[in-house]
Design a protein around this motif. Structure first.
Motif, mmCIF file in Angstrom:
data_model
loop_
_atom_site.group_PDB
_atom_site.id
_atom_site.type_symbol
_atom_site.label_atom_id
_atom_site.label_comp_id
_atom_site.label_asym_id
_atom_site.label_seq_id
_atom_site.Cartn_x
_atom_site.Cartn_y
_atom_site.Cartn_z
ATOM 1 N N ASP A 71 0.831 -1.199 0.000
ATOM 2 C CA ASP A 71 0.000 0.000 0.000
ATOM 3 C C ASP A 71 0.868 1.253 0.000
ATOM 4 O O ASP A 71 0.571 2.234 -0.701
ATOM 5 C CB ASP A 71 -0.928 0.010 1.219
ATOM 6 N N ALA A 72 1.936 1.237 0.778
ATOM 7 C CA ALA A 72 2.825 2.396 0.847
ATOM 8 C C ALA A 72 3.548 2.613 -0.472
ATOM 9 O O ALA A 72 3.727 3.759 -0.910
ATOM 10 C CB ALA A 72 3.837 2.210 1.981
ATOM 11 N N VAL A 73 3.963 1.537 -1.123
ATOM 12 C CA VAL A 73 4.653 1.666 -2.412
ATOM 13 C C VAL A 73 3.705 2.197 -3.465
ATOM 14 O O VAL A 73 4.072 3.055 -4.286
ATOM 15 C CB VAL A 73 5.261 0.313 -2.835
ATOM 16 N N VAL A 74 2.470 1.734 -3.465
ATOM 17 C CA VAL A 74 1.476 2.246 -4.419
ATOM 18 C C VAL A 74 1.274 3.746 -4.207
ATOM 19 O O VAL A 74 1.274 4.531 -5.167
ATOM 20 C CB VAL A 74 0.139 1.492 -4.266
ATOM 21 N N ALA A 75 1.133 4.160 -2.963
ATOM 22 C CA ALA A 75 0.932 5.583 -2.679
ATOM 23 C C ALA A 75 2.148 6.406 -3.088
ATOM 24 O O ALA A 75 2.012 7.509 -3.631
ATOM 25 C CB ALA A 75 0.626 5.784 -1.194
ATOM 26 N N ALA A 76 3.340 5.865 -2.853
ATOM 27 C CA ALA A 76 4.576 6.608 -3.130
ATOM 28 C C ALA A 76 4.859 6.743 -4.618
ATOM 29 O O ALA A 76 5.609 7.638 -5.025
ATOM 30 C CB ALA A 76 5.753 5.936 -2.439
ATOM 31 N N THR A 77 4.282 5.877 -5.437
ATOM 32 C CA THR A 77 4.563 5.900 -6.879
ATOM 33 C C THR A 77 3.396 6.442 -7.698
ATOM 34 O O THR A 77 3.411 6.353 -8.930
ATOM 35 C CB THR A 77 4.935 4.496 -7.390
ATOM 36 N N VAL A 99 5.839 -4.163 -6.037
ATOM 37 C CA VAL A 99 6.100 -3.520 -7.332
ATOM 38 C C VAL A 99 5.012 -3.859 -8.342
ATOM 39 O O VAL A 99 4.611 -3.011 -9.143
ATOM 40 C CB VAL A 99 7.511 -3.883 -7.863
ATOM 41 N N VAL A 100 4.479 -5.074 -8.293
ATOM 42 C CA VAL A 100 3.404 -5.436 -9.212
ATOM 43 C C VAL A 100 2.161 -4.596 -8.919
ATOM 44 O O VAL A 100 1.502 -4.088 -9.844
ATOM 45 C CB VAL A 100 3.105 -6.940 -9.110
ATOM 46 N N ARG A 101 1.832 -4.415 -7.639
ATOM 47 C CA ARG A 101 0.692 -3.567 -7.275
ATOM 48 C C ARG A 101 0.909 -2.146 -7.767
ATOM 49 O O ARG A 101 0.004 -1.508 -8.322
ATOM 50 C CB ARG A 101 0.523 -3.555 -5.756
ATOM 51 N N ALA A 102 2.113 -1.605 -7.561
ATOM 52 C CA ALA A 102 2.397 -0.227 -7.951
ATOM 53 C C ALA A 102 2.263 -0.048 -9.457
ATOM 54 O O ALA A 102 1.647 0.913 -9.939
ATOM 55 C CB ALA A 102 3.789 0.173 -7.481
ATOM 56 N N VAL A 103 2.861 -0.966 -10.200
ATOM 57 C CA VAL A 103 2.820 -0.880 -11.661
ATOM 58 C C VAL A 103 1.388 -0.987 -12.167
ATOM 59 O O VAL A 103 0.962 -0.233 -13.056
ATOM 60 C CB VAL A 103 3.703 -1.987 -12.278
ATOM 61 N N THR A 104 0.639 -1.897 -11.587
ATOM 62 C CA THR A 104 -0.730 -2.144 -12.047
ATOM 63 C C THR A 104 -1.679 -1.024 -11.635
ATOM 64 O O THR A 104 -2.415 -0.472 -12.460
ATOM 65 C CB THR A 104 -1.230 -3.487 -11.492
ATOM 66 N N ASP A 105 -1.658 -0.666 -10.346
ATOM 67 C CA ASP A 105 -2.614 0.327 -9.846
ATOM 68 C C ASP A 105 -2.340 1.720 -10.411
ATOM 69 O O ASP A 105 -3.279 2.485 -10.678
ATOM 70 C CB ASP A 105 -2.574 0.388 -8.319
ATOM 71 N N ASN A 106 -1.063 2.044 -10.584
ATOM 72 C CA ASN A 106 -0.702 3.392 -11.036
ATOM 73 C C ASN A 106 -0.435 3.480 -12.533
ATOM 74 O O ASN A 106 -0.063 4.535 -13.041
ATOM 75 C CB ASN A 106 0.531 3.889 -10.268
ATOM 76 N N ARG A 107 -0.591 2.364 -13.218
ATOM 77 C CA ARG A 107 -0.373 2.313 -14.665
ATOM 78 C C ARG A 107 1.002 2.894 -15.036
ATOM 79 O O ARG A 107 1.138 3.683 -15.980
ATOM 80 C CB ARG A 107 -1.478 3.050 -15.415
ATOM 81 N N ILE A 108 2.011 2.496 -14.276
ATOM 82 C CA ILE A 108 3.383 2.903 -14.586
ATOM 83 C C ILE A 108 3.784 2.221 -15.886
ATOM 84 O O ILE A 108 3.655 1.004 -16.034
ATOM 85 C CB ILE A 108 4.337 2.518 -13.442
ATOM 86 N N SER A 109 4.252 3.002 -16.828
ATOM 87 C CA SER A 109 4.435 2.455 -18.173
ATOM 88 C C SER A 109 5.783 1.801 -18.399
ATOM 89 O O SER A 109 5.923 0.965 -19.297
ATOM 90 C CB SER A 109 4.236 3.556 -19.220
ATOM 91 N N ARG A 110 6.802 2.166 -17.600
ATOM 92 C CA ARG A 110 8.150 1.641 -17.857
ATOM 93 C C ARG A 110 8.835 1.319 -16.536
ATOM 94 O O ARG A 110 8.792 2.099 -15.583
ATOM 95 C CB ARG A 110 8.993 2.675 -18.621
ATOM 96 N N VAL A 111 9.482 0.162 -16.509
ATOM 97 C CA VAL A 111 10.225 -0.270 -15.327
ATOM 98 C C VAL A 111 11.599 -0.740 -15.760
ATOM 99 O O VAL A 111 11.742 -1.461 -16.754
ATOM 100 C CB VAL A 111 9.497 -1.422 -14.588
ATOM 101 N N VAL A 112 12.615 -0.317 -15.013
ATOM 102 C CA VAL A 112 13.952 -0.888 -15.147
ATOM 103 C C VAL A 112 14.229 -1.620 -13.837
ATOM 104 O O VAL A 112 14.199 -1.021 -12.761
ATOM 105 C CB VAL A 112 15.020 0.191 -15.404
ATOM 106 N N PHE A 113 14.453 -2.919 -13.949
ATOM 107 C CA PHE A 113 14.605 -3.775 -12.773
ATOM 108 C C PHE A 113 16.039 -4.267 -12.661
ATOM 109 O O PHE A 113 16.592 -4.814 -13.626
ATOM 110 C CB PHE A 113 13.643 -4.965 -12.863
ATOM 111 N N GLN A 114 16.633 -4.091 -11.496
ATOM 112 C CA GLN A 114 17.998 -4.553 -11.254
ATOM 113 C C GLN A 114 17.973 -6.028 -10.879
ATOM 114 O O GLN A 114 17.675 -6.397 -9.757
ATOM 115 C CB GLN A 114 18.657 -3.737 -10.144
ATOM 116 N N SER A 115 18.272 -6.872 -11.851
ATOM 117 C CA SER A 115 18.300 -8.312 -11.650
ATOM 118 C C SER A 115 19.760 -8.780 -11.600
ATOM 119 O O SER A 115 20.648 -8.008 -11.228
ATOM 120 C CB SER A 115 17.517 -9.009 -12.761
ATOM 121 N N SER A 116 19.998 -10.005 -11.966
ATOM 122 C CA SER A 116 21.343 -10.562 -11.866
ATOM 123 C C SER A 116 21.572 -11.623 -12.927
ATOM 124 O O SER A 116 20.630 -12.331 -13.316
ATOM 125 C CB SER A 116 21.556 -11.197 -10.487
ATOM 126 N N VAL A 117 22.816 -11.710 -13.372
ATOM 127 C CA VAL A 117 23.223 -12.897 -14.120
ATOM 128 C C VAL A 117 22.842 -14.126 -13.289
ATOM 129 O O VAL A 117 23.053 -14.155 -12.076
ATOM 130 C CB VAL A 117 24.745 -12.872 -14.372
#
Length: 293
Positions: free
Chosen positions: A56-62, A91-109
């Protein structure tokens, strides 16, 4: 463009923030304690106190954000993969609820294996969950951070690094600042869409023997490396205060890549960055080994 950045004081995140500010962007930064921001940066960003495990906090913050740099927060719990799952839900809630169009995710080899690579399995889970949202996403498959060596200062001062990987097995080594450069470029660039995997391999694949040689030359101290058993490494990690679950998750990041692993993306001009281990060690590590702050 309204850009949000998580872990803005981390090894990569603080470089991402600085790069965006230099580009003329005022990023929104999400962190538990805004007071940890560098004093000179506090007036250049919009800081939002947030726990990344609190969806909930991440959704509000984004809210109102166009692009997001997401880093799963570090965990020290008994069940690290459960923590990664909690962060992924945020992050899935934030992207979905706020319709964030682009994400760069720091993953790993290693995330391309999806299973059997310790903590990296948590990153793989975040990758697949973001893919399921349909958002434009770039997964940064990063090599081994130079800064991980800072966790072994006592061993470096004693002159011997201990590892569980074969000493002649090459792997990608990369400077966090170079990862940040790629991340910021992706956040700002309109030239990509869909699902992308962008490996960040550093300038060269190095074996542990080569790493020891580079560190010896850069620091002026004789540094060697020896391979120890998995059980010996477990004992060291337990001695450092890690829980049983975290020990297995950390160890798995090495053992899961030990047998015939080939990264999904081969080294190319697109995956190769410039900062060498020698340059980084000379600038950042030799003083710490010498005990100078």
């Amino acid at each position: 463009m309204r850009i949000a950045v998580t872990t803005p004081t981390g090894n990569v995140g603080h470089h991402v923030v600085a790069t965006l500010v230099r580009a003329g962007v005022r990023p929104r930064v999400l962190l538990r304690d805004p007071g940890r921001l560098a004093p000179g940066m506090q007036g250049e960003v919009d800081a939002v106190p947030v726990d990344q495990y609190d969806a909930d906090a991440v959704v509000a913050a984004t809210e109102g954000v166009d692009a997001l740099f997401w880093v799963d927060p570090t965990t020290g719990s008994e069940d690290p993969l459960a923590d990664y799952a909690r962060a992924t839900r945020s992050v899935v809630r934030a992207v979905t609820d706020n319709r964030i169009s682009r994400v760069v995710f720091q993953s790993s080899v290693g995330a391309e294996k999806r299973h059997g690579v310790g903590e990296i399995d948590g990153l793989a889970h975040t990758e697949t969950a973001l893919d399921g949202t349909g958002v434009d996403v770039t997964h940064l498959r990063c090599g081994y951070f130079f800064t991980n060596l800072e966790l072994q200062l006592d061993a470096l001062r004693a002159g011997t690094l201990q590892v569980v990987l074969p000493l002649d097995q090459p792997m990608a080594w990369v400077a966090p600042r170079d990862i940040a450069e790629v991340a910021a470029t992706r956040l700002l660039s309109p030239a990509w869409s869909g699902r992308c995997v962008q490996a960040v391999h550093g300038p060269a694949d190095l074996t542990w023997r080569q790493v020891a040689e580079v560190l010896t030359a850069a620091t002026g101290r004789q540094i060697g490396v020896e391979r120890i058993t998995d059980d010996a490494m477990r004992a060291q990690l337990h001695q450092a205060g890690m829980t049983d679950g975290l020990v297995e998750a950390v160890l798995g990041m090495s053992t899961g890549l030990r047998e015939d692993f080939v990264p999904e993306q081969r080294r190319t001009v697109h995956t190769t960055t410039s900062t060498s281990l020698a340059a980084w060690a000379y600038d950042h590590l030799r003083w710490r080994i010498a005990g100078v702050s």
